[in-house]
Design an enzyme around this catalytic site. Sequence first.
Site, PDB file in Angstrom:
ATOM      1  NE  ARG A   1      -3.722  -0.378   2.218  1.00 43.12           N
ATOM      2  CZ  ARG A   1      -4.769  -0.612   1.424  1.00 43.12           C
ATOM      3  NH1 ARG A   1      -5.235   0.349   0.660  1.00 43.12           N
ATOM      4  NH2 ARG A   1      -5.355  -1.787   1.411  1.00 43.12           N
TER       5      ARG A   1
ATOM      6  NE  ARG B   1      -7.737  -0.498  -4.675  1.00 40.51           N
ATOM      7  CZ  ARG B   1      -7.913  -1.785  -4.630  1.00 40.51           C
ATOM      8  NH1 ARG B   1      -7.743  -2.443  -3.510  1.00 40.51           N
ATOM      9  NH2 ARG B   1      -8.268  -2.456  -5.702  1.00 40.51           N
TER      10      ARG B   1
ATOM     11  CG  LEU C   1      -4.700   7.093  -0.624  1.00 41.29           C
ATOM     12  CD1 LEU C   1      -5.078   8.547  -0.890  1.00 41.29           C
ATOM     13  CD2 LEU C   1      -3.785   6.556  -1.718  1.00 41.29           C
TER      14      LEU C   1
ATOM     15  CG  ASN D   1     -14.015  11.312   0.722  1.00 41.87           C
ATOM     16  OD1 ASN D   1     -13.933  10.878  -0.424  1.00 41.87           O
ATOM     17  ND2 ASN D   1     -14.642  10.665   1.692  1.00 41.87           N
TER      18      ASN D   1
ATOM     19  CG  HIS E   1     -19.456   9.222   3.359  1.00 40.95           C
ATOM     20  ND1 HIS E   1     -18.841   8.028   3.050  1.00 40.95           N
ATOM     21  CD2 HIS E   1     -20.465   8.920   4.209  1.00 40.95           C
ATOM     22  CE1 HIS E   1     -19.447   7.053   3.691  1.00 40.95           C
ATOM     23  NE2 HIS E   1     -20.431   7.553   4.399  1.00 40.95           N
TER      24      HIS E   1
ATOM     25  CB  THR F   1     -11.877   5.899   6.863  1.00 37.68           C
ATOM     26  OG1 THR F   1     -10.622   5.298   6.574  1.00 37.68           O
ATOM     27  CG2 THR F   1     -12.744   5.892   5.627  1.00 37.68           C
ATOM     28  CG  ASP F   2     -15.851   7.959   5.338  1.00 42.35           C
ATOM     29  OD1 ASP F   2     -15.367   8.659   4.439  1.00 42.35           O
ATOM     30  OD2 ASP F   2     -16.342   6.839   5.141  1.00 42.35           O
TER      31      ASP F   2
HETATM   32  C1  GRF Z   1     -20.259   8.793  -4.762  1.00 42.24           C
HETATM   33  O1  GRF Z   1     -21.497   8.560  -4.157  1.00 42.24           O
HETATM   34  C2  GRF Z   1     -19.171   8.896  -3.721  1.00 42.24           C
HETATM   35  O2  GRF Z   1     -19.556   9.568  -2.581  1.00 42.24           O
HETATM   36  C3  GRF Z   1     -18.968   7.418  -3.440  1.00 42.24           C
HETATM   37  O3  GRF Z   1     -18.909   6.869  -4.736  1.00 42.24           O
HETATM   38  C4  GRF Z   1     -19.780   7.603  -5.590  1.00 42.24           C
HETATM   39  C5  GRF Z   1     -19.015   8.003  -6.814  1.00 42.24           C
HETATM   40  O4  GRF Z   1     -19.751   7.815  -7.954  1.00 42.24           O
HETATM   41  N1  GRF Z   1     -17.872   7.170  -2.579  1.00 42.24           N
HETATM   42  P1  GRF Z   1     -19.173   8.133  -9.406  1.00 42.24           P
HETATM   43  O5  GRF Z   1     -18.158   7.063  -9.741  1.00 42.24           O
HETATM   44  O6  GRF Z   1     -18.535   9.494  -9.374  1.00 42.24           O
HETATM   45  O7  GRF Z   1     -20.359   8.101 -10.295  1.00 42.24           O
END
Ligand code: GRF
Length: 202
Positions: free
Chosen positions: A64, A90, A92, A106, A108, A143-144
């Site tokens: 990784r 993935r 990191l 990011n 979510h 994460t998140d």
């Molecule tokens: C989004 O809902 C993002 O939050 C999640 O994956 C999706 C991405 O979709 N982690 P796309 O590949 O941009 O259509």
Amino acid sequence: MSALKVGVLASGTGSLLQAILDARDASYEVCVVVSDRPGAGALDRAVRADVPAIVCDFASFGSREEFTGAVVRALTNHGAELVASAGFMRLLSPGYFEAYGGRTLNSHPALLPSFPGARGVRDALAHGVKVSGATIHFMTLDTDSGPIIVQEAVPVRDGDTEETLHERIKEVERRLYPEAIRLWAQGRLKVEGQRVHVLPSS
Ligand code: GRF
């Protein structure tokens, strides 16, 4: 003021990437798209937009850490000043945050801190929530969990499946993500601990 150079990380179809590309204006440009999956639709979208598309195929690295090193090099080689993780699936390694900590966003598909992880939409639905939504936040090693920039609720409908709910959430993500990038580009995000203040436009 020159346009902020944004590097985008994506693993999937790239509809979020597309929204970020479509919303480009004088405040930001997309300087590179990096994917861990050779066949990711996001790469085709980058090529169509004349943006360098780099594959860091996770399977081809010994660890990784090596994978993370290649991702960071792809970003720095193209001058990325801000990174937008847009459906990048993935993890990191910590070395990433030495390079881009505090300047990676990011998106979510749930209202964090509820339902973190790769199955946020499914988990929210399984829990029976009446409202879920989208969260744009700073990415941290944990994460998140990073400071939240913007969130918007999406009501759950009777009969929703993971797919139907996710698609409505993605519509919101596609609107919010470019806004968050623009706020950063304009220097309007002030982070104090876990809280993010949005400064008025000057
Ligand atoms: C989004 O809902 C993002 O939050 C999640 O994956 C999706 C991405 O979709 N982690 P796309 O590949 O941009 O259509």
